[in-house]
Write a protein that holds these residues in place. Structure first.
Motif, PDB file in Angstrom:
ATOM      1  N   VAL A  61      47.079  41.297  41.490  1.00 31.49           N
ATOM      2  CA  VAL A  61      46.123  42.051  42.291  1.00 31.49           C
ATOM      3  C   VAL A  61      46.992  43.174  42.794  1.00 31.49           C
ATOM      4  CG1 VAL A  61      46.607  41.027  44.311  1.00 31.49           C
ATOM      5  CG2 VAL A  61      44.358  41.924  43.992  1.00 31.49           C
ATOM      6  N   THR A  62      45.968  44.664  42.794  1.00 33.66           N
ATOM      7  CA  THR A  62      46.486  45.751  43.438  1.00 33.66           C
ATOM      8  C   THR A  62      45.339  46.443  44.358  1.00 33.66           C
ATOM      9  OG1 THR A  62      47.816  46.660  41.318  1.00 33.66           O
ATOM     10  CG2 THR A  62      47.448  48.208  43.110  1.00 33.66           C
ATOM     11  N   LEU A  63      45.720  46.794  45.784  1.00 38.71           N
ATOM     12  CA  LEU A  63      44.697  47.074  46.480  1.00 38.71           C
ATOM     13  C   LEU A  63      45.179  48.435  47.263  1.00 38.71           C
ATOM     14  CD1 LEU A  63      45.396  43.775  47.285  1.00 38.71           C
ATOM     15  CD2 LEU A  63      43.237  44.214  47.932  1.00 38.71           C
ATOM     16  N   VAL A  64      44.354  49.449  47.397  1.00 38.70           N
ATOM     17  CA  VAL A  64      44.556  50.575  48.140  1.00 38.70           C
ATOM     18  C   VAL A  64      43.397  50.830  49.122  1.00 38.70           C
ATOM     19  CG1 VAL A  64      44.696  53.048  47.845  1.00 38.70           C
ATOM     20  CG2 VAL A  64      45.966  51.524  46.365  1.00 38.70           C
ATOM     21  N   GLN A  65      43.726  51.355  50.252  1.00 32.09           N
ATOM     22  CA  GLN A  65      42.393  51.724  51.143  1.00 32.09           C
ATOM     23  C   GLN A  65      42.903  53.177  51.791  1.00 32.09           C
ATOM     24  OE1 GLN A  65      41.962  49.465  54.662  1.00 32.09           O
ATOM     25  NE2 GLN A  65      39.485  49.918  54.371  1.00 32.09           N
ATOM     26  N   LEU A  66      41.929  54.052  51.796  1.00 31.74           N
ATOM     27  CA  LEU A  66      42.046  55.445  52.386  1.00 31.74           C
ATOM     28  C   LEU A  66      41.511  55.466  53.665  1.00 31.74           C
ATOM     29  CD1 LEU A  66      41.312  57.348  49.190  1.00 31.74           C
ATOM     30  CD2 LEU A  66      43.479  56.602  49.994  1.00 31.74           C
ATOM     31  N   THR A  67      42.237  56.467  54.480  1.00 30.02           N
ATOM     32  CA  THR A  67      41.648  56.749  55.706  1.00 30.02           C
ATOM     33  C   THR A  67      41.485  58.461  55.957  1.00 30.02           C
ATOM     34  OG1 THR A  67      41.391  56.197  58.109  1.00 30.02           O
ATOM     35  CG2 THR A  67      43.578  56.889  57.086  1.00 30.02           C
ATOM     36  N   GLY A  68      40.519  58.923  56.801  1.00 32.25           N
ATOM     37  CA  GLY A  68      40.466  60.531  56.934  1.00 32.25           C
ATOM     38  C   GLY A  68      39.423  60.714  56.347  1.00 32.25           C
ATOM     39  N   PRO A  69      38.948  62.158  56.666  1.00 31.31           N
ATOM     40  CA  PRO A  69      37.676  62.934  56.077  1.00 31.31           C
ATOM     41  C   PRO A  69      38.228  63.314  54.518  1.00 31.31           C
ATOM     42  CG  PRO A  69      39.315  64.314  57.710  1.00 31.31           C
ATOM     43  CD  PRO A  69      39.713  62.929  57.706  1.00 31.31           C
ATOM     44  N   ARG A  70      37.208  63.555  53.802  1.00 28.62           N
ATOM     45  CA  ARG A  70      37.432  63.859  52.197  1.00 28.62           C
ATOM     46  C   ARG A  70      38.539  64.934  52.107  1.00 28.62           C
ATOM     47  NH1 ARG A  70      34.791  62.312  47.761  1.00 28.62           N
ATOM     48  NH2 ARG A  70      34.776  63.658  46.134  1.00 28.62           N
ATOM     49  N   ASN A  71      38.503  65.769  52.801  1.00 21.98           N
ATOM     50  CA  ASN A  71      39.462  66.859  52.504  1.00 21.98           C
ATOM     51  C   ASN A  71      40.943  66.570  53.161  1.00 21.98           C
ATOM     52  OD1 ASN A  71      39.063  67.294  55.190  1.00 21.98           O
ATOM     53  ND2 ASN A  71      38.451  69.539  54.995  1.00 21.98           N
ATOM     54  N   ASN A  72      41.114  65.432  53.659  1.00 21.42           N
ATOM     55  CA  ASN A  72      42.372  65.147  54.216  1.00 21.42           C
ATOM     56  C   ASN A  72      42.616  63.685  54.433  1.00 21.42           C
ATOM     57  OD1 ASN A  72      44.815  65.625  55.555  1.00 21.42           O
ATOM     58  ND2 ASN A  72      44.091  65.613  57.747  1.00 21.42           N
ATOM     59  N   ARG A  73      42.358  63.085  53.202  1.00 19.33           N
ATOM     60  CA  ARG A  73      42.523  61.554  52.941  1.00 19.33           C
ATOM     61  C   ARG A  73      44.114  61.384  52.894  1.00 19.33           C
ATOM     62  NH1 ARG A  73      38.078  60.556  48.358  1.00 19.33           N
ATOM     63  NH2 ARG A  73      39.166  62.282  47.561  1.00 19.33           N
ATOM     64  N   ILE A  74      44.069  60.103  53.333  1.00 19.84           N
ATOM     65  CA  ILE A  74      45.660  59.763  53.427  1.00 19.84           C
ATOM     66  C   ILE A  74      45.772  58.006  53.129  1.00 19.84           C
ATOM     67  CG2 ILE A  74      46.877  61.138  54.826  1.00 19.84           C
ATOM     68  CD1 ILE A  74      46.826  59.021  56.933  1.00 19.84           C
ATOM     69  N   VAL A  75      46.567  57.446  52.444  1.00 16.03           N
ATOM     70  CA  VAL A  75      46.781  56.156  52.297  1.00 16.03           C
ATOM     71  C   VAL A  75      46.801  55.294  53.584  1.00 16.03           C
ATOM     72  CG1 VAL A  75      47.917  54.117  51.199  1.00 16.03           C
ATOM     73  CG2 VAL A  75      47.792  56.232  50.032  1.00 16.03           C
ATOM     74  N   HIS A  76      45.939  54.528  53.892  1.00 14.70           N
ATOM     75  CA  HIS A  76      45.983  53.615  55.063  1.00 14.70           C
ATOM     76  C   HIS A  76      46.919  52.373  54.687  1.00 14.70           C
ATOM     77  CE1 HIS A  76      45.114  51.143  58.623  1.00 14.70           C
ATOM     78  NE2 HIS A  76      44.783  50.050  57.690  1.00 14.70           N
ATOM     79  N   ALA A  77      46.338  51.706  53.550  1.00 15.96           N
ATOM     80  CA  ALA A  77      47.265  50.375  53.226  1.00 15.96           C
ATOM     81  C   ALA A  77      47.080  50.149  51.638  1.00 15.96           C
ATOM     82  CB  ALA A  77      46.285  49.248  53.734  1.00 15.96           C
ATOM     83  N   ILE A  78      48.142  49.712  51.600  1.00 14.87           N
ATOM     84  CA  ILE A  78      48.627  49.574  49.926  1.00 14.87           C
ATOM     85  C   ILE A  78      49.473  48.388  49.612  1.00 14.87           C
ATOM     86  CG2 ILE A  78      50.432  51.239  50.134  1.00 14.87           C
ATOM     87  CD1 ILE A  78      49.584  52.315  47.462  1.00 14.87           C
TER      88      ILE A  78
END
Length: 356
Positions: free
Chosen positions: A21-38
């Motif tokens: 299983v592979t999981l990724v979650q992003l955070t931040g506004p669309r033009n400045n997204r970063i990885v929150h958890a991976i």
């Protein structure tokens, strides 16, 4: 008016393979997204487990991963894998959009290995092609048996997750490299090779518009079994050895482990390459008006030495796809960036819905 602050966390992008299983979650506004958890983890379950027992264990593992890696919320975008989908390219007359759906359903009745009433059916218009003196419309038919879809949703529910969308791997792959570009047609295309657990996916696409799609049913699992059989090893030891080679930046002909593993998987790699060559020939004949720009390699198997092998074997310059290039800021962890292609599908799934 009362202002309510909304979460800026994306849905969790979850790619569930046969053994991982592979999981990724992003955070931040669309033009400045970063990885929150991976996170990415392998499963090693007893093959004697029933499907229900296996699903229960997978769900428990997902719950643990979500907690250990501090994922936020329970909204998830998941996807169906190669082993869960029926896919076929079909060629139709030029039709209005409202008629195309009906005709695709009629075509599905003739082609599906199960009744149309038992399936969820979708289609992707792939563009115009010339057939003799006529102009036809190429369409990609996608179908999933309702029982498979229900099992997938039940597993997510067992994991305490709320599915906001169920996608397919090719769409997630393209989203990483052309986020928001759907509908913007051009006179060129790229080829994407996504090396997964159960299959290698070949995608030709103009931006996010899929032109051709094929699953070559050979992937990581088949490579692992080839090493185990050729070297007479337990599968777990074959996986360990092959991971060492996959994680290497280059192959060392003087290293016995490298030689043994490559000799064991060479015929499979040659077979996959031959299938890719056939796809390239089909594309060049079918879509003559669209120049092929790049061949981009992603997925679990993506490594520098594989890029070199494919470039030589296909006589085409191949590039390693880095899905994090779509983000304003990349993760800083060296272990994440060593083989970035393995995060492609999960990252594309997390990008499916705009952050709010």
């Amino acid at each position: 008016m009362i202002s309510i602050k909304r979460s800026q966390y994306s849905p969790i992008g979850l790619q569930l393979g046969p053994n991982s299983v592979t999981l990724v979650q992003l955070t931040g506004p669309r033009n400045n997204r970063i990885v929150h958890a991976i996170a990415q983890e392998q499963f090693d379950f007893d093959e004697k487990l029933t499907l229900d027992e296996r699903d229960a264990k997978i769900a428990a593992e997902i719950r643990r991963i979500l907690s250990d890696h501090h994922f936020k919320g329970r909204r998830v975008t998941s996807c169906l894998g190669s082993q869960e989908l029926f896919i076929q390219n079909i060629r139709l007359p030029q039709l209005p959009a409202e008629e195309l759906t009906k005709v695709v359903a009629w075509e599905a009745e003739e082609r599906l290995p199960y009744p149309v009433a038992d399936a969820e059916i979708r289609h992707l218009p792939a563009g115009q092609v010339r057939q003799e003196a006529n102009t036809k419309q190429e369409v990609i038919l996608l179908a999933c048996h309702n029982g498979i879809l229900e099992r997938h949703l039940n597993l997510l529910d067992l994991a305490g997750l709320n599915a906001v969308a169920i996608d397919v791997e090719p769409s997630a792959t393209l989203r990483c490299f052309h986020d928001g570009a759907r509908g913007a047609h051009s006179n060129s295309a790229n080829c994407y090779l996504n090396f997964g657990e159960a299959a290698t996916t070949v995608i030709f696409a103009d931006q996010q518009n899929v032109l051709f799609l094929k699953y070559i049913m050979q992937g990581s699992n088949q490579l692992d079994r080839a090493v185990a059989e050729n070297l007479d090893l337990p599968l777990s030891e074959a996986i360990r050895m092959r991971n060492i080679v996959t994680n290497s930046t280059s192959l060392d002909a003087s290293d016995e482990l490298h030689r043994s593993v490559i000799d064991s998987i060479r015929s499979l790699l040659e077979s996959i390459s031959t299938e890719i060559e056939n796809c390239l020939r089909y594309y060049k004949v079918t879509f003559r008006g669209k120049k092929l720009n790049q061949l981009i390699v992603t997925g679990n198997e993506c490594s520098p030495w594989l890029i070199d092998f494919l470039s030589e074997r296909l006589n085409t310059d191949c590039e390693m796809g880095n899905p994090f290039e779509s983000l304003e800021r990349w993760p800083t962890s060296t272990s994440i960036l060593e083989r970035p292609g393995r995060w492609t599908t999960a990252l594309g799934l997390a990008m499916k819905e705009k952050t709010i």
